[in-house]
Structures are given as C-alpha cells and as structure tokens.
Design a protein around this motif. Structure first.
Motif, PDB file in Angstrom:
ATOM      1  N   PHE A   1       3.294   8.351  11.386  1.00 54.68           N
ATOM      2  CA  PHE A   1       3.050   8.282   9.949  1.00 54.68           C
ATOM      3  C   PHE A   1       1.542   8.186   9.702  1.00 54.68           C
ATOM      4  CE2 PHE A   1       7.179   6.292  10.727  1.00 54.68           C
ATOM      5  CZ  PHE A   1       7.995   6.965   9.847  1.00 54.68           C
ATOM      6  N   ASN A   2       1.063   8.849   8.679  1.00 52.52           N
ATOM      7  CA  ASN A   2      -0.341   8.735   8.299  1.00 52.52           C
ATOM      8  C   ASN A   2      -0.600   7.369   7.664  1.00 52.52           C
ATOM      9  OD1 ASN A   2      -1.352  11.398   9.025  1.00 52.52           O
ATOM     10  ND2 ASN A   2      -0.039  12.172   7.377  1.00 52.52           N
ATOM     11  N   THR A   3      -1.625   6.667   8.155  1.00 53.81           N
ATOM     12  CA  THR A   3      -1.900   5.325   7.637  1.00 53.81           C
ATOM     13  C   THR A   3      -2.410   5.355   6.201  1.00 53.81           C
ATOM     14  OG1 THR A   3      -4.104   5.402   8.656  1.00 53.81           O
ATOM     15  CG2 THR A   3      -2.352   4.299   9.898  1.00 53.81           C
ATOM     16  N   ALA A   4      -2.902   6.492   5.754  1.00 54.86           N
ATOM     17  CA  ALA A   4      -3.445   6.568   4.396  1.00 54.86           C
ATOM     18  C   ALA A   4      -2.365   6.434   3.338  1.00 54.86           C
ATOM     19  CB  ALA A   4      -4.209   7.877   4.213  1.00 54.86           C
ATOM     20  N   ASP A   5      -1.193   7.069   3.572  1.00 55.92           N
ATOM     21  CA  ASP A   5      -0.173   7.073   2.524  1.00 55.92           C
ATOM     22  C   ASP A   5       1.258   6.962   3.044  1.00 55.92           C
ATOM     23  OD1 ASP A   5       0.153   9.549   3.699  1.00 55.92           O
ATOM     24  OD2 ASP A   5      -0.486  10.694   1.938  1.00 55.92           O
ATOM     25  N   GLY A   6       1.450   6.863   4.363  1.00 55.16           N
ATOM     26  CA  GLY A   6       2.794   6.733   4.926  1.00 55.16           C
ATOM     27  C   GLY A   6       3.530   8.033   5.097  1.00 55.16           C
ATOM     28  N   SER A   7       2.889   9.159   4.805  1.00 55.43           N
ATOM     29  CA  SER A   7       3.547  10.451   4.992  1.00 55.43           C
ATOM     30  C   SER A   7       3.713  10.736   6.487  1.00 55.43           C
ATOM     31  CB  SER A   7       2.730  11.566   4.334  1.00 55.43           C
ATOM     32  OG  SER A   7       1.430  11.635   4.904  1.00 55.43           O
TER      33      SER A   7
ATOM     34  N   GLY B   1      -5.672   6.337  12.550  1.00 60.11           N
ATOM     35  CA  GLY B   1      -5.097   6.923  11.355  1.00 60.11           C
ATOM     36  C   GLY B   1      -3.619   7.187  11.401  1.00 60.11           C
ATOM     37  N   ARG B   2      -2.905   6.628  12.389  1.00 64.90           N
ATOM     38  CA  ARG B   2      -1.475   6.863  12.517  1.00 64.90           C
ATOM     39  C   ARG B   2      -0.732   5.558  12.810  1.00 64.90           C
ATOM     40  NH1 ARG B   2      -1.366  12.441  14.079  1.00 64.90           N
ATOM     41  NH2 ARG B   2      -2.509  13.440  12.379  1.00 64.90           N
ATOM     42  N   VAL B   3       0.528   5.517  12.390  1.00 65.16           N
ATOM     43  CA  VAL B   3       1.469   4.481  12.808  1.00 65.16           C
ATOM     44  C   VAL B   3       2.548   5.188  13.610  1.00 65.16           C
ATOM     45  CG1 VAL B   3       3.103   2.699  12.102  1.00 65.16           C
ATOM     46  CG2 VAL B   3       1.034   3.077  10.748  1.00 65.16           C
ATOM     47  N   TYR B   4       2.712   4.814  14.871  1.00 63.72           N
ATOM     48  CA  TYR B   4       3.702   5.440  15.744  1.00 63.72           C
ATOM     49  C   TYR B   4       4.922   4.535  15.863  1.00 63.72           C
ATOM     50  CZ  TYR B   4      -0.564   7.929  17.057  1.00 63.72           C
ATOM     51  OH  TYR B   4      -1.737   8.647  17.019  1.00 63.72           O
TER      52      TYR B   4
ATOM     53  N   LEU C   1       0.831  -1.202   0.000  1.00 67.45           N
ATOM     54  CA  LEU C   1       0.000   0.000   0.000  1.00 67.45           C
ATOM     55  C   LEU C   1       0.865   1.252   0.000  1.00 67.45           C
ATOM     56  CD1 LEU C   1      -2.679  -1.129   2.630  1.00 67.45           C
ATOM     57  CD2 LEU C   1      -2.811  -1.277   0.133  1.00 67.45           C
ATOM     58  N   TRP C   2       1.923   1.249   0.811  1.00 65.76           N
ATOM     59  CA  TRP C   2       2.885   2.352   0.820  1.00 65.76           C
ATOM     60  C   TRP C   2       4.146   1.926   1.550  1.00 65.76           C
ATOM     61  CZ3 TRP C   2       3.827   3.335   5.884  1.00 65.76           C
ATOM     62  CH2 TRP C   2       2.776   3.282   6.796  1.00 65.76           C
ATOM     63  N   ARG C   3       5.199   2.696   1.335  1.00 68.76           N
ATOM     64  CA  ARG C   3       6.470   2.516   2.030  1.00 68.76           C
ATOM     65  C   ARG C   3       6.912   3.863   2.582  1.00 68.76           C
ATOM     66  NH1 ARG C   3       9.257  -2.193   0.437  1.00 68.76           N
ATOM     67  NH2 ARG C   3       8.312  -3.275  -1.330  1.00 68.76           N
ATOM     68  N   THR C   4       7.665   3.827   3.665  1.00 69.95           N
ATOM     69  CA  THR C   4       8.252   5.055   4.175  1.00 69.95           C
ATOM     70  C   THR C   4       9.734   4.848   4.418  1.00 69.95           C
ATOM     71  OG1 THR C   4       8.264   6.678   5.962  1.00 69.95           O
ATOM     72  CG2 THR C   4       7.639   4.429   6.549  1.00 69.95           C
ATOM     73  N   SER C   5      10.530   5.845   4.110  1.00 72.44           N
ATOM     74  CA  SER C   5      11.973   5.777   4.330  1.00 72.44           C
ATOM     75  C   SER C   5      12.422   6.814   5.345  1.00 72.44           C
ATOM     76  CB  SER C   5      12.735   5.989   3.012  1.00 72.44           C
ATOM     77  OG  SER C   5      12.387   7.237   2.450  1.00 72.44           O
ATOM     78  N   ASP C   6      11.490   7.236   6.202  1.00 71.53           N
ATOM     79  CA  ASP C   6      11.776   8.302   7.156  1.00 71.53           C
ATOM     80  C   ASP C   6      12.066   7.790   8.560  1.00 71.53           C
ATOM     81  OD1 ASP C   6      11.318  10.781   5.561  1.00 71.53           O
ATOM     82  OD2 ASP C   6       9.380   9.820   5.263  1.00 71.53           O
ATOM     83  N   LEU C   7      12.388   6.518   8.688  1.00 78.00           N
ATOM     84  CA  LEU C   7      12.707   5.978  10.004  1.00 78.00           C
ATOM     85  C   LEU C   7      14.103   6.404  10.437  1.00 78.00           C
ATOM     86  CD1 LEU C   7      11.336   2.335   9.798  1.00 78.00           C
ATOM     87  CD2 LEU C   7      10.502   4.149  11.267  1.00 78.00           C
ATOM     88  N   PRO C   8      14.285   6.668  11.724  1.00 73.00           N
ATOM     89  CA  PRO C   8      15.630   6.982  12.216  1.00 73.00           C
ATOM     90  C   PRO C   8      16.496   5.730  12.221  1.00 73.00           C
ATOM     91  CG  PRO C   8      14.103   6.820  14.048  1.00 73.00           C
ATOM     92  CD  PRO C   8      13.277   6.746  12.796  1.00 73.00           C
ATOM     93  N   PRO C   9      17.812   5.868  12.183  1.00 75.23           N
ATOM     94  CA  PRO C   9      18.683   4.685  12.125  1.00 75.23           C
ATOM     95  C   PRO C   9      18.623   3.828  13.375  1.00 75.23           C
ATOM     96  CG  PRO C   9      19.951   6.703  12.433  1.00 75.23           C
ATOM     97  CD  PRO C   9      18.558   7.124  12.109  1.00 75.23           C
ATOM     98  N   GLU C  10      18.095   4.363  14.489  1.00 77.78           N
ATOM     99  CA  GLU C  10      18.034   3.580  15.721  1.00 77.78           C
ATOM    100  C   GLU C  10      16.841   2.637  15.769  1.00 77.78           C
ATOM    101  OE1 GLU C  10      18.419   6.795  15.544  1.00 77.78           O
ATOM    102  OE2 GLU C  10      20.377   7.249  16.402  1.00 77.78           O
ATOM    103  N   PHE C  11      15.953   2.697  14.768  1.00 79.20           N
ATOM    104  CA  PHE C  11      14.792   1.803  14.764  1.00 79.20           C
ATOM    105  C   PHE C  11      15.234   0.389  14.413  1.00 79.20           C
ATOM    106  CE2 PHE C  11      11.218  -0.438  12.953  1.00 79.20           C
ATOM    107  CZ  PHE C  11      10.180  -0.113  13.823  1.00 79.20           C
ATOM    108  N   VAL C  12      14.797  -0.604  15.207  1.00 82.35           N
ATOM    109  CA  VAL C  12      15.084  -2.005  14.927  1.00 82.35           C
ATOM    110  C   VAL C  12      13.784  -2.781  15.011  1.00 82.35           C
ATOM    111  CG1 VAL C  12      17.460  -1.908  15.775  1.00 82.35           C
ATOM    112  CG2 VAL C  12      15.618  -2.469  17.363  1.00 82.35           C
TER     113      VAL C  12
END
Length: 370
Positions: A241-247, A229-232, A208-219
């Motif tokens: 991130f907005n669940t509609a489009d990953g922004s 409506g959000r992914v935390y 559905l979408w991808r995001t490349s805005d994760l910090p490097p410390e995310f595992v």
C-alpha cells in the motif's frame, strides 16, 4: 522489539551465520502462554518471557542478568503458593526501557536492572505494544471501552486516546526514511481476520487513511512492514500500500502463498513465506524474483533477513537461504524433541532462537571456538 524495530522490517544489516550454526549458549525461558513468546535483543542483552517471568540474558555469554515476576494482586490467601500474573506479550525494548504486559497491566521496566518504573492498568488482557521515541502505543480495553492509547514512556501518562477497537502494528515514515511526516499503522484487534489497515497521525491519533483491500487471511499477528513509501502486508500473498494515501501499489497472489505469513524487507526486496514456500519480490514493482520450497515453514514465526541471508523457521529447524536467488545455504535442527521454533532474532553475528522452553544463541561454525 518484534521484528527488530518499530517499522517491523525484520532486517539486520550486520552479517549473521553464513555456513552453519554453532551453539554458544542455552538459557531457560520456561513455558509460555502466548502464541508468539517474543525475543528482543538490545544493548547487549537478550530479553524473553515465560508464562510468569521476564528474563534478561547477556547476549554473548548467556548469563542470566535478571528475572522478574509480577505478584498477582488478586491471588491472596486462597492458595498456599504465591501466584503471579500471566505474561500476555513478548518483551519490547526502547532504549533503556523494556515493556511487557502481565495480566491486564502494561509494565515499564529498566532494561539494565529489571526494576519496575510505572504500570498502566486496564480491564482486559492485551498484547500489542509499540514503543517509538518517547511514546508507547497500545490497544486496550478500559471500563468496557476499546481504546488506542499513546503513553509517555517516562511517566505512563496518556498523551492521547482514540476510542477504537484497534491495535498498533507498525510505525514508519509517510515518504522516505528521514522525512518529517510519520504514520502509525493500526489494525483491528482480536487474533481474527480484519478487513482494513488504518494509518494514523502518531501525534494525536487522527486518521490519515484507511484501506479495505486486505485479504481475509490477514490477522493482527501478521505485523506489516513500513518503509520507503510502502506498507507491506501479508495474509494471502503480499500487498503493498502507498503510505501517502493507502492505495494499492501492487499485489502478489500465488497459490503457494495462501495463506502467507508476515513480510520482511531490506528496503529493496520483500520476503514472505507461505505453506512450504519462501518468495522474494521486488519492493518497487512487486515482480516475483524467486520462489523456493521449504518444507514446514511457520506462518507465525517472522523470518530474519540480512543483506545476504534469509533465516526461516521450519518446525524445529532453522533454514538459511541466499537472499539473491533463494538457494539453501544450510539448515540446522535446533531440537530433536519435537519442539517448535517460536521466534528468531539476529544481532552482531549471532542468531538467537526461542524454541520450546529455552533460548539458544548461535554463531557461524567457521567462527566457532575450537
């Protein structure tokens, strides 16, 4: 279930201990060979794992209802004592089924009796398992190929497969809870940094979408939370991130949240821990509402949040904070033997703690029996 539900909120609407902890029972869990030893509470039972053993306790009395070990099919005659498969994942409960991974195999068991129903075998160990509805999602390796699979909970048969190196992390609604559109949030597997989250259609696995805005410390151990409506996601502060489009809806970055742990939410507020810190932010705007110092907080132990209390693990100690302003309500050292808390869970007024080789059940001191 990690963080209590597929959406990974870590939220328990029922009240939990308010003024202190009174131990009601203690059970032997045994040593664990996984980072997050796992603690699931469902249907009047507490499920936990040791190195070789899956156990179910009565949630009120602490009596051991059943224990299961899976014989290692490759041990054979080379040893005098029977060998058992290493357990790779914590127990994950869905209705009357409990799922766990031993060695390279996902096992479905009856939650009441512990009896094995079906087994899904792979070629490599794995640990991310997410049951939702009549499906269980897993990230596996078969014949040298990394796969994201959706299995029927009743039979273990595949419903779909995507040839990707991703693991299931969370499940939720694409808009508000109860909407028809849902999404499966996945991330790259490996226990190391990943640079993206992926939202997939849970019916066939398409992107559905991808995001490349994760910090490097995310595992991949830092399970995100999905809701309203959000992914935390944690890692370095918290990003919504907005669940509609990953922004990106908002980001909170502070020096006290680097690196940060796994976020929990009650829907209106998001709570996250950093080095010796707990922070609360508004779920809609990302505005920081309060921040407080809590020495020794663990990045890898997910907090538990109720309407009025946030419970954190600080080494061997449970610390309870008021969700409204972050003021400390009480703290309780569970063990004086240098053991660390591995997991927390709360249901029906009880707080359950996995620490060292044991599981402990606590109620409020004000309601403890004389």
């Amino acid at each position: 279930m990690a963080k209590g539900s597929p959406n990974r909120w870590g939220y328990q609407p029922e009240s939990a201990p308010q003024t202190g902890l009174s131990e009601q029972w203690q059970g032997e869990a045994g040593p664990s060979n996984i980072v997050q030893s796992g603690l699931s509470v469902s249907g009047g039972r507490v499920f936990t794992v040791g190195r070789y053993t899956l156990r179910a306790f009565d949630s009120r009395q602490g009596t051991l209802e059943w224990t299961q070990r899976q014989p290692d099919q490759f041990a054979g005659s080379f040893v005098d004592d029977p060998e058992f498969e290493f357990i790779q994942s914590g127990p994950t409960v869905s209705g009357e089924r409990v799922f766990s991974v031993s060695s390279v195999t996902l096992y479905e068991r009856n939650a009441t009796s512990g009896e094995t129903g079906w087994a899904f075998r792979t070629n490599s160990s794995f640990d991310h398992v997410l049951p939702v509805g009549n499906v269980v999602f897993a990230g596996v390796s078969i014949d040298g190929e990394n796969q994201l699979v959706a299995l029927d909970q009743s039979t273990g048969l595949r419903q779909w497969t995507q040839s990707v190196n991703e693991v299931p992390m969370a499940f939720g609604w694409a808009d508000d809870p109860g909407s028809e559109t849902t999404l499966l949030v996945t991330g790259r597997w490996g226990g190391s940094a990943t640079d993206e989250l992926v939202a997939r259609d849970p019916t066939d696995g398409t992107v559905l979408w991808r995001t490349s805005d994760l910090p490097p410390e995310f595992v991949d151990l830092l399970l995100p939370a999905v809701g309203r409506g959000r992914v935390y996601a944690g890692g370095n502060g918290v990003t919504a991130f907005n669940t509609a489009d990953g922004s990106v809806a908002w980001t909170v970055e502070t020096s006290t949240l680097s690196p940060s742990g796994t976020p929990v939410t009650n829907g209106d507020r998001v709570y996250i821990t950093g080095p010796n810190t707990a922070v609360c932010v508004d779920a809609s705007s990302g505005e920081e509402l309060w921040s407080t110092t809590v020495e020794g907080t663990s990045r890898l132990v997910s907090p538990v949040v109720t309407d009025d209390m946030l419970y954190l693990a600080a080494g061997p100690t449970v610390v309870a904070l008021d969700t409204a302003d972050g003021t400390e309500q009480f703290r309780h050292t569970v063990s004086d033997r240098g053991e660390l808390i591995h997991d927390l869970a709360s249901v029906a007024g009880y707080l359950y703690v996995r620490i060292g080789n044991s599981i402990r059940a606590f109620t409020d001191v004000s309601g403890a029996e004389a």
